[in-house]
Design an enzyme around this catalytic site. Sequence first.
Site, PDB file in Angstrom:
ATOM      1  N   GLU A 170       0.727  -1.556   0.058  1.00 38.08           N
ATOM      2  CA  GLU A 170      -0.369  -0.118   0.014  1.00 38.08           C
ATOM      3  C   GLU A 170       0.895   1.191   0.192  1.00 38.08           C
ATOM      4  OE1 GLU A 170      -3.086  -0.235   2.648  1.00 38.08           O
ATOM      5  OE2 GLU A 170      -4.152  -1.803   1.880  1.00 38.08           O
ATOM      6  N   GLU A 382      -4.922  -8.631   1.109  1.00 38.31           N
ATOM      7  CA  GLU A 382      -5.433  -8.553   2.082  1.00 38.31           C
ATOM      8  C   GLU A 382      -6.991  -7.910   1.865  1.00 38.31           C
ATOM      9  OE1 GLU A 382      -4.065  -5.261   4.551  1.00 38.31           O
ATOM     10  OE2 GLU A 382      -2.121  -5.667   4.334  1.00 38.31           O
TER      11      GLU A 382
HETATM   12  C1  BG6 Z   1      -3.889  -1.941   5.400  1.00 39.64           C
HETATM   13  C2  BG6 Z   1      -2.747  -2.515   5.726  1.00 39.64           C
HETATM   14  O1  BG6 Z   1      -4.145  -0.908   4.827  1.00 39.64           O
HETATM   15  O2  BG6 Z   1      -4.898  -2.132   6.335  1.00 39.64           O
HETATM   16  C3  BG6 Z   1      -2.723  -2.964   7.413  1.00 39.64           C
HETATM   17  O3  BG6 Z   1      -2.282  -2.729   5.215  1.00 39.64           O
HETATM   18  C4  BG6 Z   1      -4.141  -2.858   8.326  1.00 39.64           C
HETATM   19  O4  BG6 Z   1      -1.344  -3.169   7.728  1.00 39.64           O
HETATM   20  C5  BG6 Z   1      -5.422  -3.000   7.379  1.00 39.64           C
HETATM   21  O5  BG6 Z   1      -4.002  -2.864   9.313  1.00 39.64           O
HETATM   22  C6  BG6 Z   1      -6.192  -2.070   8.436  1.00 39.64           C
HETATM   23  O6  BG6 Z   1      -6.136  -1.494   8.776  1.00 39.64           O
HETATM   24  P1  BG6 Z   1      -6.687  -0.371   9.811  1.00 39.64           P
HETATM   25  O7  BG6 Z   1      -6.188   0.599   9.827  1.00 39.64           O
HETATM   26  O8  BG6 Z   1      -7.581  -0.841  10.642  1.00 39.64           O
HETATM   27  O9  BG6 Z   1      -5.307  -1.528  10.232  1.00 39.64           O
END
Ligand code: BG6
Length: 482
Positions: A170, A382
């Site tokens: 990201e 993800e």
């Molecule tokens: C993504 C990242 O942006 O989303 C992760 O790659 C992150 O590291 C995930 O934890 C969820 O975001 P957040 O802010 O809810 O932890």
Amino acid sequence: MFFLKSKGFPKDFLWGSASAAYQVEGAYNEDGKGLSNWDKFVRNSNKTYKGTTGDVAVDHYHRYKEDVKLMAEMGLKTYRFSIAWSRIYPEGNKEVNEKGLQFYDNLIDELLKYNIEPMVTTYHWDLPQALVDEYNGWENRKIVDDFVNYTTTIFKRYGDRVKYWITLNEQNIFTTFGWMNGMHPPGKVDDMKMFYQVNHHANIAHAKSVIELKKLYPESMVGASFAYGPSYSINSMPENCMAKADFDDLNNFYWMDVYAYGRYPRSAMAFLEQFDWQPEILDGDEEIMKEAASKVDFMGVNYYQTAVIEYNPMDGVTMSHEMNNTGEKGTQKVEGVPGLFKRLHNEFLETTDWDWTIDPMGLRFACREITSRYDLPIVISENGLGAFDKVEDGKIHDPYRIDYIKKHIEELKKACDDGCRVIAYCTWSYTDLLSWLNGYQKRYGFVYVDRQEEEGSGTLDRIPKDSYYWYKKVIETNGEVL
Ligand code: BG6
């Protein structure tokens, strides 16, 4: 499209789950590890929920064998994790730390023991602090050589056992949060010129790493992971549809075009040039970006939500530089760029407690857009739901997470039927972990970890949630039983 019968997921589909070093490992100053920018930021910035840190995180550094065993029992096909640069090079660019290298040797070997394919992210936001002190990290072009030296070290060390590599996680988020809204290190606000320069350095660092990896291991599979939020125009009013096109060029294609084509979108560049925000591009950079793009094997996609876009007049809303990090639903403000666009709530969709839109079909849109525009295979690196989980009689019932993932997998299956070449799906996340700004209460895992915001809280014991057993079935049936 519609199909009379689904072909289902491909035979060797990689059902996976993901994590990142800073969010799970802990052991922040053990075995020779240097400090990272996050180790410093969580102490100085006052930005994280209740001042949470990753000092201990969920102690994966010491408990990785237990975590991998649970993965094996679940039948996980791939585990995506990141390497902490400051474990390998404590000062970023000087002596290599053998103990750091050994930790990932052990983790990789443990995964392979159970036939779990390691998928390695070389950079998931934790930069050696020494490089910030020495030359301001990503702001200086010197970082390109140091990054490539670091990635080449780990390619050489693990490339015989690791096939799947993700260079940057990201890039759009760590640069936007770092130089535009001040919520990630180095905490700068609206530093537009530097934002685009930093991104150019990251693009060259990514590109040169791809080229080095392919020299060493031509059979490896490599890409970057992009936080892709497909967009919808609020309606058919042409001004709003043009605002959507602007949003896509500046917020999505600005990165994905670089990974896939090795060039920046022309309209975005034209826009930047009027303010002198365009990055300095050295002779040879374009060739390097193009060469890397021709070698990239997939587009990595971190998918969480879509955006609804409306034209935003010159006197319209600006960026709020705040976000809902408490889990109090409905507290996220409307944000936008005057003269271009603003992001609105989608009236047709639910949101999470942290005001993230839940849009399973958006995942299919993401795959379709990538397939039409780039014709690249796709790794969903993800996707998941951050939620409050409760332990009841030693169990965690999380039907909301099952429902969320189920609906996303259903849409992904349709994307496969549409002809999109999806090769992996990694949920976020495997165990509960530190959510950068939202502490430990925003939980994503299949495996519950007993810890709260305060350091030293909880036993750090692992308990598989209902979703763990559900996903096990999904994997067993290759996505047929949801
Ligand atoms: C993504 C990242 O942006 O989303 C992760 O790659 C992150 O590291 C995930 O934890 C969820 O975001 P957040 O802010 O809810 O932890």
